[in-house]
Structure formats: structure tokens, C-alpha cells
Design an enzyme around this catalytic site. Structure first.
Site, PDB file in Angstrom:
ATOM      1  N   LYS A 123      11.893  75.605 -23.127  1.00  0.00           N
ATOM      2  CA  LYS A 123      11.108  74.616 -22.386  1.00  0.00           C
ATOM      3  C   LYS A 123       9.642  75.032 -22.412  1.00  0.00           C
ATOM      4  CE  LYS A 123      10.728  72.253 -17.897  1.00  0.00           C
ATOM      5  NZ  LYS A 123      11.391  71.926 -16.628  1.00  0.00           N
ATOM      6  N   ASP A 228      12.963  67.410  -6.544  1.00  0.00           N
ATOM      7  CA  ASP A 228      13.046  66.391  -7.602  1.00  0.00           C
ATOM      8  C   ASP A 228      14.520  66.238  -7.990  1.00  0.00           C
ATOM      9  OD1 ASP A 228      11.966  64.519  -9.276  1.00  0.00           O
ATOM     10  OD2 ASP A 228      10.980  65.926 -10.626  1.00  0.00           O
TER      11      ASP A 228
HETATM   12  P1  ADP Z   1      10.801  67.966 -17.003  1.00  0.00           P
HETATM   13  O1  ADP Z   1      10.161  68.878 -16.027  1.00  0.00           O
HETATM   14  O2  ADP Z   1       9.849  67.605 -18.066  1.00  0.00           O
HETATM   15  O3  ADP Z   1      11.515  66.813 -16.387  1.00  0.00           O
HETATM   16  P2  ADP Z   1      13.433  69.121 -17.481  1.00  0.00           P
HETATM   17  O4  ADP Z   1      13.641  70.564 -17.236  1.00  0.00           O
HETATM   18  O5  ADP Z   1      13.961  68.186 -16.464  1.00  0.00           O
HETATM   19  O6  ADP Z   1      11.880  68.877 -17.755  1.00  0.00           O
HETATM   20  O7  ADP Z   1      14.043  68.761 -18.900  1.00  0.00           O
HETATM   21  C1  ADP Z   1      13.896  67.470 -19.495  1.00  0.00           C
HETATM   22  C2  ADP Z   1      15.211  67.046 -20.140  1.00  0.00           C
HETATM   23  O8  ADP Z   1      15.621  67.986 -21.130  1.00  0.00           O
HETATM   24  C3  ADP Z   1      16.357  67.005 -19.146  1.00  0.00           C
HETATM   25  O9  ADP Z   1      16.452  65.769 -18.489  1.00  0.00           O
HETATM   26  C4  ADP Z   1      17.570  67.288 -20.007  1.00  0.00           C
HETATM   27  O10 ADP Z   1      18.021  66.116 -20.638  1.00  0.00           O
HETATM   28  C5  ADP Z   1      17.025  68.214 -21.071  1.00  0.00           C
HETATM   29  N1  ADP Z   1      17.280  69.638 -20.699  1.00  0.00           N
HETATM   30  C6  ADP Z   1      16.476  70.459 -20.010  1.00  0.00           C
HETATM   31  N2  ADP Z   1      17.018  71.685 -19.834  1.00  0.00           N
HETATM   32  C7  ADP Z   1      18.215  71.646 -20.442  1.00  0.00           C
HETATM   33  C8  ADP Z   1      19.273  72.605 -20.628  1.00  0.00           C
HETATM   34  N3  ADP Z   1      19.187  73.852 -20.153  1.00  0.00           N
HETATM   35  N4  ADP Z   1      20.368  72.209 -21.305  1.00  0.00           N
HETATM   36  C9  ADP Z   1      20.456  70.945 -21.789  1.00  0.00           C
HETATM   37  N5  ADP Z   1      19.518  70.000 -21.648  1.00  0.00           N
HETATM   38  C10 ADP Z   1      18.390  70.330 -20.997  1.00  0.00           C
END
Ligand code: ADP
Ligand code: MG
Length: 388
Positions: A123, A228
């Protein structure tokens, strides 16, 4: 902005030294003077430093600032991405970069693989990318920020997220396992399942609803509110045999303490987000009122306060304050509040950081054909020989 890793393998050891020098120089200079870059890189006198600077600038890893008073460069998000990938590669955390699976409001999510081929999630936090468009108040606070200060806030977001995931995992909460953190990035376990948002039916909405409310209450009992808690930040694992749905919670940069002055408001908003979603998506409404903030904290565990514990670790009070100011400036916007996201869209977008938006346009032109190629490329990060 895309993470284009194609240049990674072509950078020489000298290019890496120069890129690292720009990063170091950025701590004290918004625009790092070229002479200082050469000095920090220890490449004084030769033409090598200029060659490296040209390569890095051409790849968009460093950039000039328009109308600058002296000759110099600043690090771009692309450059910061490369430095992070290089660190993760050297630690043997990440070996190859796979597809982008998510473009969040303020992050990019990629599947990566470790040296054994195990898939993980990378991320990259990108604060400042969108928020400024959505904000009504405090625009000056956001507009006057430099790229460097956005990078600082992105780093804080990654640090905070990692710190919270670490304690939550340890305490048995259903969150991905955090694996590594550097600069504005973190690496975590890949959860192979869909967000609640994209699920049309569940076999037992009552149980899933109960589990989600329990999760909100359990967090409050250890001093935390997610802030959130919604259908985008809950991944749902379904057991192939029993069909039981298990929620996994993600996305923690806005997490707050139950002692926050508006804690009850945030707690209620998390609860109501789920209520609204269940009623809309599954036509399910619970007969039971609550849960209520007062009840949740009444029998909280006094000896287990994760909000206090995290504050005592590397994520200091000063850092927390800096990040809170940002979060408050953007109004603690919730992903599920789609309406607010459009309020100022397109009006202010380019004013915050002229340099970056222009540079991004240029990047787009240069890499126009990238999408087609990028779909399935697995770039090996391992070929690079950064020796520092
Ligand atoms: P943001 O802060 O931009 O919303 P998130 O951490 O919610 O970031 O991640 C965005 C999207 O990426 C999530 O809605 C999910 O679909 C996918 N995602 C994030 N982390 C994971 C993970 N550990 N495993 C699988 N999918 C993930
Ligand atoms: Mg999210």
C-alpha cells in the site's frame, strides 16, 4: 500517478546514490541545490552526477521546480516509490511487483510477491492527491503545503497504519498481518476475498451484522474507533463449506481514540454506516437498537488501551498531531459519503501543487502506452544493485 517500475532495473548504483542524496537533501530543502546533491552523493567533480541527475529527471523520479531561484531538484512521489521498493527489496520483503488492485482515495494498492513467491499487498499512501478537492474548510492549510510536506504526511499515515495493524493483529482482531513499513508504504498480508461493497447476498445477514457490531464494540473496549468502518474497508471471507462469512477490517490511517473529543460522533457514524449499508444492500434492519458508545466504553478494559500503547511507540504524539490536523482539515471524510466527494471536484484541483500536477501531465504523455503493457508485467526488483 502510476507506479511504473520499468526503470528500476536500469538505474545504476550511481543513480541510486544520487536519488538517495536528493531524498536526504529534501529534509532541509524544498528544492535541493544541485551542488548539495553532488556533495551528499559523494560524486563531486565528475560528470557522473550530472548524468545520473539527467537519467532520474527523465524518468520523473526527481523534478525541477518552476521559477526556482537556483539550480536544484526535488524528489517526486515516483522517486519516493522507487526508494521504498529498493528498501523492501534489500530487506527481502518484496521480490516482484504485480498488478494494481486498488486505487483508493489516497492510496495505491499493488499485489507484490516475496522471494518465495508468496503474494502480499503493498500500500502506497498518497496524501494530498484528492482530499484538497473535497474540502470546504481549511483550504489554505492544504493549498500552501509543499510536495515534501505531503510526503511527510503520507509517511505518517503509513507509520500509523502499520502501528495499529500490529497491535490489533497481536490482540486477535481480524486484520491483515502487517509485514513491513518504509517511508510512505507498507506491506501486509493479502486477503483473498471481496469487499463487502461488492457482495450482493450473504447467507446469514443477521450473524454478519452482529459480528460487525461486535467488532466496533470490541475496538472501543480497547480504546479505539476505526473512523471509516464501511463496506469498502471490510473484506469478507466466506467459508466454502459452512458458508459462514468472516469480516476482515482494513484501512487504519484515520483510527482514533475513544478519548477523542468527538469520539461518540465517530463511533455512531461507524455504526450507522453498517446499518445503512445492510438496509440498502441486504434489505436487513436489526430489531435491536445500538450499539451505544456509552455502553461500549463503560466496561472497557482499563489495562488494555491500544490507543495509549500506539502513542507510546514510534508514532509519537507530535506525529499524531500533524496527521490529525490533516485529517481534521479534510473533515474526516468517510469513503461512504460519496456526495461530499464531489462537492468541489474540478474547481480547486490544480491549485495545491502546480508543479506536481504539471509534472503528472507530462508523465501521462510519456507513458501513454503503459496501461496495455502494465497489465501483466511482473517486474523483478531483484536485478538492481543498490549497494548503500
Ligand atoms: P484507502 O485508504 O485508499 O481506502 P484501503 O486500505 O482501503 O485504501 O485499500 C483500498 C482497496 O484495496 C480496498 O478496498 C481493498 O479492495 C484493497 N485492499 C487493501 N488492502 C488489502 C489487503 N490486505 N488484501 C486484499 N485487498 C486489499
Ligand atoms: Mg479504504
Amino acid at each position: 500517478m502510476k507506479l511504473d517500475s520499468r526503470q528500476l532495473r536500469y538505474l545504476t548504483a550511481e543513480d541510486w546514490r544520487v536519488l538517495t542524496a536528493v531524498e536526504m537533501g529534501s529534509k532541509n530543502h524544498e528544492l535541493v541545490p544541485t551542488v548539495l546533491i553532488a556533495q551528499i552523493a559523494g560524486l563531486r567533480g565528475g560528470s557522473g552526477v550530472h548524468k545520473s541527475i539527467a537519467t532520474l529527471a527523465k524518468s520523473g523520479l526527481i523534478a525541477k521546480i518552476k521559477n526556482a531561484k537556483y539550480d536544484g531538484y526535488r524528489l517526486t512521489y515516483g522517486g519516493l516509490d522507487y526508494l521504498s521498493l529498493n528498501t523492501l527489496r534489500k530487506q527481502d520483503t518484496v521480490f516482484s511487483l504485480g498488478n494494481q488492485i486498488g486505487v483508493g482515495k489516497e492510496s495505491d494498492i499493488y499485489v507484490v510477491a516475496d522471494p518465495t513467491g508468496k503474494q502480499l499487498v503493498l500500500k502506497l499512501h498518497r496524501l494530498g492527491r484528492i482530499s484538497f478537492r473535497t474540502v470546504k474548510a481549511n483550504r489554505d492549510y492544504l493549498r500552501n503545503r509543499t510536495t515534501g510536506s505531503w510526503m511527510y504526511l503520507s509517511r505518517l499515515a503509513a507509520m500509523k497504519e502499520y502501528a495499529f495493524m500490529h497491535v490489533l493483529k497481536r490482540e486477535g482482531f481480524p486484520v491483515p498481518e502487517p509485514i513491513a513499513q518504509t517511508r510512505h508504504t507498507l506491506v501486509m498480508e493479502l486477503i483473498d476475498s471481496f469487499p463487502l461493497r461488492s457482495i450482493d447476498n450473504v447467507s446469514d445477514p443477521l450473524t454478519l451484522y452482529g459480528d460487525l457490531m461486535d467488532l466496533i464494540v470490541r475496538l472501543a473496549k480497547v480504546g479505539l474507533i476505526h473512523g471509516d468502518f464501511n463496506e469498502f474497508n471490510l473484506l469478507i471471507k466466506e467459508d466454502p463449506v459452512t458458508k459462514k462469512s468472516t469480516p476482515i477490517l482494513i484501512d487504519f490511517p484515520q483510527m482514533l481514540s475513544t478519548t477523542h473529543e468527538n469520539a461518540k460522533w465517530y463511533f455512531d457514524r461507524d455504526v450507522n454506516c453498517i446499518k445503512r449499508f445492510f438496509s440498502r444492500q441486504f434489505k436487513f434492519t436489526s430489531d435491536e437498537p445500538g450499539p451505544f458508545f456509552e455502553d461500549a466504553i463503560k466496561d472497557a478494559d482499563k489495562n488494555k488501551r491500544l490507543d495509549i500503547e500506539v502513542e507510546a511507540t514510534g508514532f509519537s504524539r507530535k506525529m499524531a498531531k500533524d496527521l490529525d490536523r490533516f485529517v481534521e482539515a479534510v473533515g474526516f471524510q468517510n469513503e461512504a459519503d460519496e456526495d461530499t466527494a464531489e462537492v468541489l471536484d474540478g474547481q480547486d484541483g490544480n491549485e495545491v501543487d502546480q508543479d506536481d500536477s504539471e509534472e503528472e501531465e507530462e508523465e501521462e504523455e510519456e507513458t501513454g502506452s503503459q496501461d496495455a503493457q502494465e497489465d501483466n508485467v511482473e517486474e523483478e526488483l531483484a536485478e538492481q544493485t543498490h549497494t548503500d
